[in-house]
Design a protein around this motif. Structure first.
Motif, PDB file in Angstrom:
ATOM      1  N   TRP A 258      36.019   0.743  53.837  1.00  0.00           N
ATOM      2  CA  TRP A 258      37.297   1.169  53.231  1.00  0.00           C
ATOM      3  C   TRP A 258      37.993   2.217  54.089  1.00  0.00           C
ATOM      4  CZ3 TRP A 258      34.949   2.345  47.745  1.00  0.00           C
ATOM      5  CH2 TRP A 258      34.556   1.140  47.150  1.00  0.00           C
ATOM      6  N   GLN A 259      37.222   3.164  54.621  1.00  0.00           N
ATOM      7  CA  GLN A 259      37.807   4.226  55.438  1.00  0.00           C
ATOM      8  C   GLN A 259      38.455   3.642  56.693  1.00  0.00           C
ATOM      9  OE1 GLN A 259      38.304   7.397  54.749  1.00  0.00           O
ATOM     10  NE2 GLN A 259      39.276   7.765  56.742  1.00  0.00           N
ATOM     11  N   ALA A 260      37.779   2.698  57.328  1.00  0.00           N
ATOM     12  CA  ALA A 260      38.344   2.064  58.518  1.00  0.00           C
ATOM     13  C   ALA A 260      39.591   1.261  58.162  1.00  0.00           C
ATOM     14  CB  ALA A 260      37.301   1.164  59.172  1.00  0.00           C
ATOM     15  N   MET A 261      39.550   0.577  57.032  1.00  0.00           N
ATOM     16  CA  MET A 261      40.710  -0.177  56.577  1.00  0.00           C
ATOM     17  C   MET A 261      41.881   0.761  56.286  1.00  0.00           C
ATOM     18  SD  MET A 261      38.453  -2.699  54.145  1.00  0.00           S
ATOM     19  CE  MET A 261      39.752  -3.514  53.238  1.00  0.00           C
ATOM     20  N   LEU A 262      41.591   1.887  55.647  1.00  0.00           N
ATOM     21  CA  LEU A 262      42.623   2.880  55.343  1.00  0.00           C
ATOM     22  C   LEU A 262      43.322   3.353  56.614  1.00  0.00           C
ATOM     23  CD1 LEU A 262      44.056   5.088  53.614  1.00  0.00           C
ATOM     24  CD2 LEU A 262      42.000   6.492  53.924  1.00  0.00           C
ATOM     25  N   GLU A 263      42.536   3.708  57.615  1.00  0.00           N
ATOM     26  CA  GLU A 263      43.104   4.222  58.868  1.00  0.00           C
ATOM     27  C   GLU A 263      43.978   3.181  59.550  1.00  0.00           C
ATOM     28  OE1 GLU A 263      39.633   5.445  60.980  1.00  0.00           O
ATOM     29  OE2 GLU A 263      39.232   7.154  59.631  1.00  0.00           O
ATOM     30  N   THR A 264      43.586   1.926  59.473  1.00  0.00           N
ATOM     31  CA  THR A 264      44.382   0.863  60.096  1.00  0.00           C
ATOM     32  C   THR A 264      45.639   0.592  59.282  1.00  0.00           C
ATOM     33  OG1 THR A 264      42.294  -0.109  60.852  1.00  0.00           O
ATOM     34  CG2 THR A 264      44.259  -1.457  61.060  1.00  0.00           C
ATOM     35  N   ILE A 265      45.536   0.590  57.969  1.00  0.00           N
ATOM     36  CA  ILE A 265      46.691   0.372  57.094  1.00  0.00           C
ATOM     37  C   ILE A 265      47.759   1.435  57.338  1.00  0.00           C
ATOM     38  CG2 ILE A 265      47.425   0.580  54.669  1.00  0.00           C
ATOM     39  CD1 ILE A 265      44.748  -0.912  53.989  1.00  0.00           C
ATOM     40  N   GLN A 266      47.339   2.659  57.529  1.00  0.00           N
ATOM     41  CA  GLN A 266      48.292   3.751  57.742  1.00  0.00           C
ATOM     42  C   GLN A 266      49.134   3.559  58.997  1.00  0.00           C
ATOM     43  OE1 GLN A 266      45.451   7.002  57.552  1.00  0.00           O
ATOM     44  NE2 GLN A 266      46.056   7.522  55.454  1.00  0.00           N
ATOM     45  N   GLU A 267      48.659   2.724  59.918  1.00  0.00           N
ATOM     46  CA  GLU A 267      49.387   2.455  61.157  1.00  0.00           C
ATOM     47  C   GLU A 267      50.233   1.188  61.074  1.00  0.00           C
ATOM     48  OE1 GLU A 267      49.370   4.597  63.696  1.00  0.00           O
ATOM     49  OE2 GLU A 267      48.085   5.886  62.460  1.00  0.00           O
ATOM     50  N   ALA A 268      50.191   0.472  59.939  1.00  0.00           N
ATOM     51  CA  ALA A 268      50.898  -0.801  59.817  1.00  0.00           C
ATOM     52  C   ALA A 268      52.401  -0.622  59.974  1.00  0.00           C
ATOM     53  CB  ALA A 268      50.581  -1.449  58.472  1.00  0.00           C
ATOM     54  N   LYS A 269      53.014  -1.525  60.755  1.00  0.00           N
ATOM     55  CA  LYS A 269      54.453  -1.457  60.990  1.00  0.00           C
ATOM     56  C   LYS A 269      55.195  -2.688  60.477  1.00  0.00           C
ATOM     57  CE  LYS A 269      54.214   1.525  65.083  1.00  0.00           C
ATOM     58  NZ  LYS A 269      52.792   1.871  64.910  1.00  0.00           N
ATOM     59  N   HIS A 270      54.513  -3.819  60.396  1.00  0.00           N
ATOM     60  CA  HIS A 270      55.196  -5.070  60.049  1.00  0.00           C
ATOM     61  C   HIS A 270      54.657  -5.711  58.775  1.00  0.00           C
ATOM     62  CE1 HIS A 270      57.111  -4.698  63.939  1.00  0.00           C
ATOM     63  NE2 HIS A 270      55.922  -4.650  64.528  1.00  0.00           N
ATOM     64  N   TYR A 271      53.352  -5.952  58.707  1.00  0.00           N
ATOM     65  CA  TYR A 271      52.820  -6.600  57.508  1.00  0.00           C
ATOM     66  C   TYR A 271      51.354  -6.261  57.271  1.00  0.00           C
ATOM     67  CZ  TYR A 271      51.191 -10.270  60.797  1.00  0.00           C
ATOM     68  OH  TYR A 271      50.615 -10.961  61.836  1.00  0.00           O
ATOM     69  N   ILE A 272      50.999  -6.364  56.003  1.00  0.00           N
ATOM     70  CA  ILE A 272      49.618  -6.198  55.549  1.00  0.00           C
ATOM     71  C   ILE A 272      49.309  -7.387  54.650  1.00  0.00           C
ATOM     72  CG2 ILE A 272      48.017  -4.810  54.165  1.00  0.00           C
ATOM     73  CD1 ILE A 272      49.870  -2.373  54.794  1.00  0.00           C
ATOM     74  N   PHE A 273      48.314  -8.171  55.036  1.00  0.00           N
ATOM     75  CA  PHE A 273      47.853  -9.297  54.218  1.00  0.00           C
ATOM     76  C   PHE A 273      46.435  -8.986  53.760  1.00  0.00           C
ATOM     77  CE2 PHE A 273      50.510 -12.318  57.107  1.00  0.00           C
ATOM     78  CZ  PHE A 273      51.683 -11.883  56.507  1.00  0.00           C
ATOM     79  N   LEU A 274      46.219  -8.988  52.452  1.00  0.00           N
ATOM     80  CA  LEU A 274      44.914  -8.630  51.891  1.00  0.00           C
ATOM     81  C   LEU A 274      44.442  -9.693  50.911  1.00  0.00           C
ATOM     82  CD1 LEU A 274      42.573  -6.584  51.318  1.00  0.00           C
ATOM     83  CD2 LEU A 274      44.086  -5.530  49.618  1.00  0.00           C
TER      84      LEU A 274
END
Length: 350
Positions: A13-29
């Motif tokens: 979850w922590q790694a996912m959080l850090e990557t999500i915070q950098e999202a610029k275009h889309y997040i698919f979950l």
């Protein structure tokens, strides 16, 4: 290929959080279970913040998997532009766990999102290989469409070239995505297990939280042992279900004359297959009828030496913590025989 393994839900979850915070275009979950609670709120808040900043967010959750725990504030999510879809298709469940960020990074494995699972041992992998991620995006787009999604920014990925390999070719690729679509009469998962168990020359290592195997799998493992292959299966001594604790023990007892069972001291939710220390698979499928016959599942198969080396280190650590079957206290309550009969009777639906 760049990658990183995570061995607890919380670390993933922590790694996912850090990557999500950098999202610029889309997040698919995609998640079988997705719960907003005290321990997952920070992760989901990051998703909401990125959506509010204009990032395209699509979430697909299994309706039944989430039914017992669901508290997702769907209206709140929708107001800030997040599309949440609940997958529901007769007997089929979407058991996949996938996160894709901007087409640059993907997470895949066994980790659900619910606070009660934070300390569980599990296995999730972060990937940044673009060709593989294109396949994962296309796979997500298919599930999104099946769940009723129609946003062209997602479904367009279904028409962007043919990235799927033929059934024969996937067995010779170094790294590939394995997808299981049971309602399409697909037997990809069982075909892969049958082939790899048959091809194994020295050892097979399986990790699963729930071990209620089909008879074909039991027979395949027995034949492998007869060829001189060492078969090890790591299961939790205690799962999140007393009934499945009993099922694990009953099937372990049946196979204990030929297979080496290892009981992990705490809940281990990882799903792993390692063949001859050379080819690994991690993903979402358990060793049960639901995964092989009813669920949508996905995972990655790899032969990359550094990935295999890291996986073997993880498995060695788990092996050292585990208790062999012959050193476990014998579990034979008075209701053992009727329970065994009942579990074997309903195994095709477990």
């Amino acid at each position: 290929m760049k990658y990183k393994f995570y061995t607890t839900s919380e670390s993933a979850w922590q790694a996912m959080l850090e990557t999500i915070q950098e999202a610029k275009h889309y997040i698919f979950l995609e998640s079988y279970i997705l719960i907003e609670d005290e321990l997952t709120r920070k992760l989901l808040q990051a998703i909401k913040e990125r959506a509010a900043a204009g990032v395209n967010v699509k979430i697909v959750v299994d309706r039944i998997g989430n039914f017992w725990f669901s508290n997702l504030p769907v209206i709140e999510y929708t107001k800030i532009g997040i599309e949440i879809l609940f997958f529901s298709r007769l007997l089929n469940r979407n058991h996949r766990k996938v996160l894709i960020i901007d087409g640059q990074t993907a997470f895949i494995g066994g980790v659900n999102i619910r606070g009660g699972y934070a300390k569980w041992t599990d296995l999730h992998v972060k990937l940044s290989e673009k060709f593989l991620i294109k396949k994962i995006i296309k796979s997500f787009a298919r599930v999104y469409s099946l769940a009723g999604g129609s946003d062209l920014r997602v479904v367009c990925h279904l028409r962007r070239g043919q990235t799927a390999l033929s059934r024969r070719a996937i067995y010779h690729a170094k790294t590939f995505l394995i997808e299981h679509w049971p309602f399409r009469r697909s037997s990809t998962l069982s075909d892969y297990y049958k082939r790899k168990i048959m091809e194994a020359k020295s050892n097979i290592f399986i990790v699963t939280p729930y071990f209620t195997p089909h008879r074909w799998l039991i027979n395949s493992l027995r034949r492998a042992v007869e060829r001189g292959v060492l078969v090890e299966i790591l299961i939790p001594a205690k799962t999140d279900s007393l009934f499945l604790d009993a099922a694990n023990w009953i099937f372990a007892e049946e196979l204990s004359d030929s297979v080496k069972f290892l009981f992990f001291p705490e809940m281990n939710h990882a799903k792993v297959l390692l063949i001859d220390g050379k080819e690994g698979m991690i993903g979402s499928n358990n060793i049960d009828a639901r995964s092989f016959d009813f669920n949508l599942e996905t995972g990655i198969v790899f032969q990359q030496k550094d990935m295999i080396g890291d996986l073997k280190e993880i498995l060695d650590q788990w092996r050292k913590s585990a208790v062999p079957y012959d050193k476990m206290p014998v579990w034979r309550p008075w209701y053992y025989r009727p329970l065994k009969f009942f579990i074997e009777l309903i195994q095709p639906g477990l």
